[in-house]
Every structure is written in structure tokens, then in C-alpha cells.
Motif scaffolding. Structure first.
Motif, PDB file in Angstrom:
ATOM      1  N   LYS A  36     -32.318 -10.074  -2.493  1.00  0.00           N
ATOM      2  CA  LYS A  36     -33.225 -10.323  -1.534  1.00  0.00           C
ATOM      3  C   LYS A  36     -32.742 -10.360  -0.160  1.00  0.00           C
ATOM      4  CE  LYS A  36     -36.991 -10.458  -4.007  1.00  0.00           C
ATOM      5  NZ  LYS A  36     -37.894  -9.436  -3.707  1.00  0.00           N
ATOM      6  N   GLY A  37     -31.402 -10.734  -0.005  1.00  0.00           N
ATOM      7  CA  GLY A  37     -30.830 -10.799   1.282  1.00  0.00           C
ATOM      8  C   GLY A  37     -29.246 -10.796   1.226  1.00  0.00           C
ATOM      9  N   VAL A  38     -28.563 -10.400   2.232  1.00  0.00           N
ATOM     10  CA  VAL A  38     -27.170 -10.047   2.129  1.00  0.00           C
ATOM     11  C   VAL A  38     -26.727 -10.373   3.642  1.00  0.00           C
ATOM     12  CG1 VAL A  38     -27.166  -7.601   2.478  1.00  0.00           C
ATOM     13  CG2 VAL A  38     -25.290  -8.540   1.473  1.00  0.00           C
ATOM     14  N   GLY A  39     -25.475 -10.916   3.782  1.00  0.00           N
ATOM     15  CA  GLY A  39     -24.796 -11.326   4.801  1.00  0.00           C
ATOM     16  C   GLY A  39     -23.205 -11.511   5.049  1.00  0.00           C
ATOM     17  N   HIS A  40     -22.636 -11.213   6.034  1.00  0.00           N
ATOM     18  CA  HIS A  40     -21.189 -11.593   5.926  1.00  0.00           C
ATOM     19  C   HIS A  40     -21.044 -12.164   7.272  1.00  0.00           C
ATOM     20  CE1 HIS A  40     -21.215  -7.754   8.108  1.00  0.00           C
ATOM     21  NE2 HIS A  40     -19.964  -8.471   8.464  1.00  0.00           N
ATOM     22  N   VAL A  58     -21.646  -4.589   4.666  1.00  0.00           N
ATOM     23  CA  VAL A  58     -21.237  -3.688   5.638  1.00  0.00           C
ATOM     24  C   VAL A  58     -22.001  -2.333   5.267  1.00  0.00           C
ATOM     25  CG1 VAL A  58     -19.252  -2.295   6.253  1.00  0.00           C
ATOM     26  CG2 VAL A  58     -18.927  -4.631   6.356  1.00  0.00           C
ATOM     27  N   GLY A  59     -21.967  -2.216   3.800  1.00  0.00           N
ATOM     28  CA  GLY A  59     -22.407  -0.782   3.097  1.00  0.00           C
ATOM     29  C   GLY A  59     -24.096  -0.749   3.630  1.00  0.00           C
ATOM     30  N   LYS A  60     -24.572  -1.932   3.664  1.00  0.00           N
ATOM     31  CA  LYS A  60     -26.248  -2.002   3.859  1.00  0.00           C
ATOM     32  C   LYS A  60     -26.375  -1.757   5.401  1.00  0.00           C
ATOM     33  CE  LYS A  60     -30.276  -4.719   4.287  1.00  0.00           C
ATOM     34  NZ  LYS A  60     -31.147  -5.908   4.084  1.00  0.00           N
ATOM     35  N   ALA A  61     -25.523  -2.626   6.209  1.00  0.00           N
ATOM     36  CA  ALA A  61     -25.706  -2.305   7.754  1.00  0.00           C
ATOM     37  C   ALA A  61     -25.131  -0.914   8.187  1.00  0.00           C
ATOM     38  CB  ALA A  61     -24.502  -3.338   8.409  1.00  0.00           C
ATOM     39  N   ARG A  62     -24.287  -0.162   7.521  1.00  0.00           N
ATOM     40  CA  ARG A  62     -24.113   1.221   7.963  1.00  0.00           C
ATOM     41  C   ARG A  62     -25.125   2.159   7.403  1.00  0.00           C
ATOM     42  NH1 ARG A  62     -18.326   1.590   4.793  1.00  0.00           N
ATOM     43  NH2 ARG A  62     -16.729   0.605   6.399  1.00  0.00           N
ATOM     44  N   LYS A 104     -29.189   1.650   0.007  1.00  0.00           N
ATOM     45  CA  LYS A 104     -30.749   1.526   0.435  1.00  0.00           C
ATOM     46  C   LYS A 104     -31.599   1.061  -0.865  1.00  0.00           C
ATOM     47  CE  LYS A 104     -30.433   5.584   3.599  1.00  0.00           C
ATOM     48  NZ  LYS A 104     -29.206   5.607   3.728  1.00  0.00           N
ATOM     49  N   PRO A 105     -32.565   0.485  -0.444  1.00  0.00           N
ATOM     50  CA  PRO A 105     -33.449  -0.082  -1.529  1.00  0.00           C
ATOM     51  C   PRO A 105     -33.690   1.129  -2.818  1.00  0.00           C
ATOM     52  CG  PRO A 105     -34.571  -0.707   0.260  1.00  0.00           C
ATOM     53  CD  PRO A 105     -33.366   0.318   0.754  1.00  0.00           C
ATOM     54  N   GLY A 106     -33.464   0.596  -3.966  1.00  0.00           N
ATOM     55  CA  GLY A 106     -33.564   1.637  -5.266  1.00  0.00           C
ATOM     56  C   GLY A 106     -32.331   2.256  -5.650  1.00  0.00           C
ATOM     57  N   ASP A 107     -31.072   2.097  -4.893  1.00  0.00           N
ATOM     58  CA  ASP A 107     -29.848   2.611  -5.163  1.00  0.00           C
ATOM     59  C   ASP A 107     -29.229   2.000  -6.462  1.00  0.00           C
ATOM     60  OD1 ASP A 107     -30.042   4.549  -3.287  1.00  0.00           O
ATOM     61  OD2 ASP A 107     -28.640   3.428  -1.963  1.00  0.00           O
ATOM     62  N   LEU A 108     -28.377   2.665  -7.260  1.00  0.00           N
ATOM     63  CA  LEU A 108     -27.845   1.973  -8.416  1.00  0.00           C
ATOM     64  C   LEU A 108     -26.338   1.797  -7.975  1.00  0.00           C
ATOM     65  CD1 LEU A 108     -28.201   1.100 -11.454  1.00  0.00           C
ATOM     66  CD2 LEU A 108     -26.870   3.230 -11.966  1.00  0.00           C
ATOM     67  N   PRO A 136     -18.814  -8.797  -1.719  1.00  0.00           N
ATOM     68  CA  PRO A 136     -20.030  -8.919  -0.895  1.00  0.00           C
ATOM     69  C   PRO A 136     -19.822  -8.751   0.713  1.00  0.00           C
ATOM     70  CG  PRO A 136     -18.823 -11.069  -1.477  1.00  0.00           C
ATOM     71  CD  PRO A 136     -18.333 -10.276  -2.149  1.00  0.00           C
ATOM     72  N   LEU A 137     -18.773  -8.704   1.084  1.00  0.00           N
ATOM     73  CA  LEU A 137     -18.625  -8.020   2.421  1.00  0.00           C
ATOM     74  C   LEU A 137     -18.730  -6.721   2.463  1.00  0.00           C
ATOM     75  CD1 LEU A 137     -14.975  -9.677   3.710  1.00  0.00           C
ATOM     76  CD2 LEU A 137     -17.222  -9.476   5.028  1.00  0.00           C
TER      77      LEU A 137
END
Length: 323
Positions: free
Chosen positions: A8-12, A292-296, A300-304, A287-288
Motif C-alpha cells: 500500500k505504500g513504499v518509502g526510503h 527508488v524504482g517507483k519514484a523513477r 507500476k501497479p500490476g507489475d510482477l 526496499p530502497l
């Protein structure tokens, strides 16, 4: 009805001090080119004096909670993966719990060195599937700069400090591999190889100790074991490498990352790579990289995703999850 532990959320959080490779040239026989050619690392972050692992973990936790749109009071449990706790006890997790103002629920640490976050994710998944928690904050946090032997050029240039966090929540799902959330996990360890990567301190010596590593042997085990555990987890989920959108590996060494991807028959343009900027942050690296991958805009939602890691013990494992 199937329950899935869904992100539901990610951060670093990364400490302010950035340490480029050139800084090591004054203390050991090395160079920027030597470090980059053998590891892919260009820079890393070091915690400030007085800045503790729990401080880094708390900052990452706050970022993940903000991303999830949740407050600490919404969380039932905190798991922190770390090999560099502030103290022998209490756990880093309970200090994060206090710092967040969370007075209910429970918190504990997991120690599996670089594989720690995979172990923590798997434990969080089990808590959610068993009904012990609905929402779990999973954190990887390290201050490995405090374990370095600054005379050992083979290890001191490799590690950095940082923290990353995920918020997992129980969600009803169909039970298929198309579900979002954790789909499968695979954990392993073999204590016969403990002398390949360890810290020569603790209660046995009365000292904190320094990291000791047989780099060539760790490299050999890593390539073989990481690809194997990733394939095993994918098989458990009823999936193959062709289904993978992103490998999010432990960021230890670019050659290990490339070797594992090759064995999995996944091209490097489907691998999240952050080792050049962070170095090896042990349990914090996955988790870092996720954050970072999400921030870049990569994840994306649904990615495996497949996350995989190996660390001292030896301990290794992987998690397959749909974002």
C-alpha cells in the motif's frame, strides 16, 4: 476467499552525507576505477555521527506511511530487518514504534543480514495470512559503515547506510497469480558457510567487530543460489521468468546482479539497479530499490516483481509479488 498481503505504500531514507569512491583513495590502496569495475558502485551514503539505525528506519517508515495515506495508529505490527541495531536489545523495531507514536500492536527485528528484508517480508506475509495482523510495516535499515575495517580495501568500499520501508495490508483476492500482493516466497540457509561472510565480534568477544568476507566464494554462491531461489518462488506462484516485469535484487555487486539476471534469462532492462548510488546497504537495499524504482516511474501497479537476496549465514531467499 483468499487473503493477499498487498503493498500500500513504499518509502526510503538516505543519510545526507554522500561518499564518492575518490574519498577512499586517501585511506586504502584503491581508485574510483578499481571500485567501479569490480562492483559497479560509484558512491554511497554514510550516517552522521549520532545518527542511529532506528533514526534511518523511522524516516523511511514515515515516508512509506505517507505514501500509503496511513498513520502509525493504522499499523498492527512493525518488522525491522537489520544487522546493525542501535543496541543488542531492545529491538530497533520497538524504538521505531515509539518514535512513530504507536502504542498498540507489536514490533520485532529480523536478522538475516543482506537477506533480511526477504525474510521480513515473508514473516509479514505469514502474519497477515494467519490473521495476526491486518497491516504490517516492513523496514530494512542499516548503518554498515560502523562495521567496516577501514584497512580492508576489499570490503570497506562496498557498503553504505540507508533504510527503506513497505506498508503491507490484507486484501481479499481471487487466489490466482493475477492477484496483487505477495504471491510466493522461498527461504533458505546453510550454516556450513558461515565463515564466508561474518562480523568478528559480539558477545563472544565483547566487541562490535568488523565485517569479514571471502568475496570470491560469496560471489560464486550468490550467482547460483539467487537464480535458483527466484525460479523456485516463481514455480510456487505458477509463473515463469517470462512473466516477470522487474527483478528487484539485493544491490551488492553489479556483476552478481548481471549474472543472476542472465541465469534467469531476464534482460537487464527489466532489472532495478541502484547499487551505483547506494553501495551495498544490506537489508535496506531491496526496499530502497523498490522505493527508488517507483519514484523513477519504473515500477507500476500490476507489475510482477521478483526480489532476491543472499547474505551471511549463508541465508538467501526470494519473494514474488504483484505491485
Amino acid at each position: 476467499m483468499t487473503i493477499r498481503a498487498t503493498v500500500k505504500g513504499v518509502g526510503h531514507y538516505l543519510p545526507d552525507r554522500v561518499v564518492p569512491n575518490a574519498e577512499f583513495e586517501a585511506i586504502v590502496d584503491t581508485s574510483d576505477e578499481w571500485i567501479k569495475s569490480r562492483s559497479g558502485i560509484e558512491r554511497r551514503h554514510f550516517a552522521a555521527e549520532g545518527q542511529l539505525t532506528s533514526d534511518l528506519a523511522t524516516r523511511a517508515a514515515l515516508a512509506a506511511l505517507a505514501d500509503a495515506g496511513m498513520a502509525a495508529t493504522d499499523i498492527d505490527a512493525i518488522i525491522v530487518a537489520t544487522s546493525t541495531p542501535d543496541f543488542t536489545f531492545p529491538s530497533v523495531a520497538t524504538m521505531v514504534q515509539a518514535a512513530l507514536g504507536m502504542t498498540k500492536g507489536y514490533a520485532f527485528d529480523v536478522q538475516a543480514v543482506c537477506a533480511g528484508f526477504v525474510y521480513a517480508l515473508t514473516n509479514a506475509n505469514a502474519l497477515i495470512l494467519s490473521g495476526q495482523a491486518k497491516r504490517v510495516l516492513v523496514i530494512g535499515a542499516e548503518t554498515f559503515s560502523r562495521l567496516m575495517n577501514w584497512k580492508d580495501r576489499g570490503t570497506c568500499v562496498l557498503f553504505g547506510d540507508g533504510a527503506g520501508a513497505l506498508v503491507l495490508e490484507a486484501v481479499e483476492a481471487s487466489g490466482s497469480s493475477a492477484d496483487r500482493g505477495i504471491l510466493a516466497a522461498d527461504l533458505n540457509s546453510d550454516g556450513r558457510f558461515r565463515d564466508l561472510l561474518y562480523v568478528d565480534g559480539g558477545t563472544s568477544t565483547g566487541t562490535t567487530g568488523h565485517l569479514v568476507m571471502e568475496g570470491k566464494e560469496v560471489f560464486r554462491h550468490a550467482i547460483e543460489k539467487l537464480a535458483e531461489t527466484a525460479h523456485t518462488a516463481l514455480e510456487k506462484a505458477g509463473l515463469t521468468s517470462d512473466d516477470v516485469d522487474w527483478i528487484v535484487p539485493h544491490q551488492a555487486n553489479i556483476r552478481i546482479i548481471e549474472g543472476t539476471a542472465k541465469r534467469m534469462q531476464v534482460s537487464m532492462d527489466r532489472v532495478i539497479v541502484t547499487v551505483q548510488d547506494h553501495g551495498n546497504t544490506s537489508a535496506a537495499s531491496i526496499p530502497l530499490a523498490l522505493s527508488v524504482g517507483k519514484a523513477r516511474g519504473q515500477i507500476k501497479p500490476g507489475d510482477l516483481l521478483v526480489t532476491e537476496a543472499i547474505g551471511g549465514g549463508l541465508a538467501w531467499g526470494s519473494v514474488v509479488l504483484r505491485w
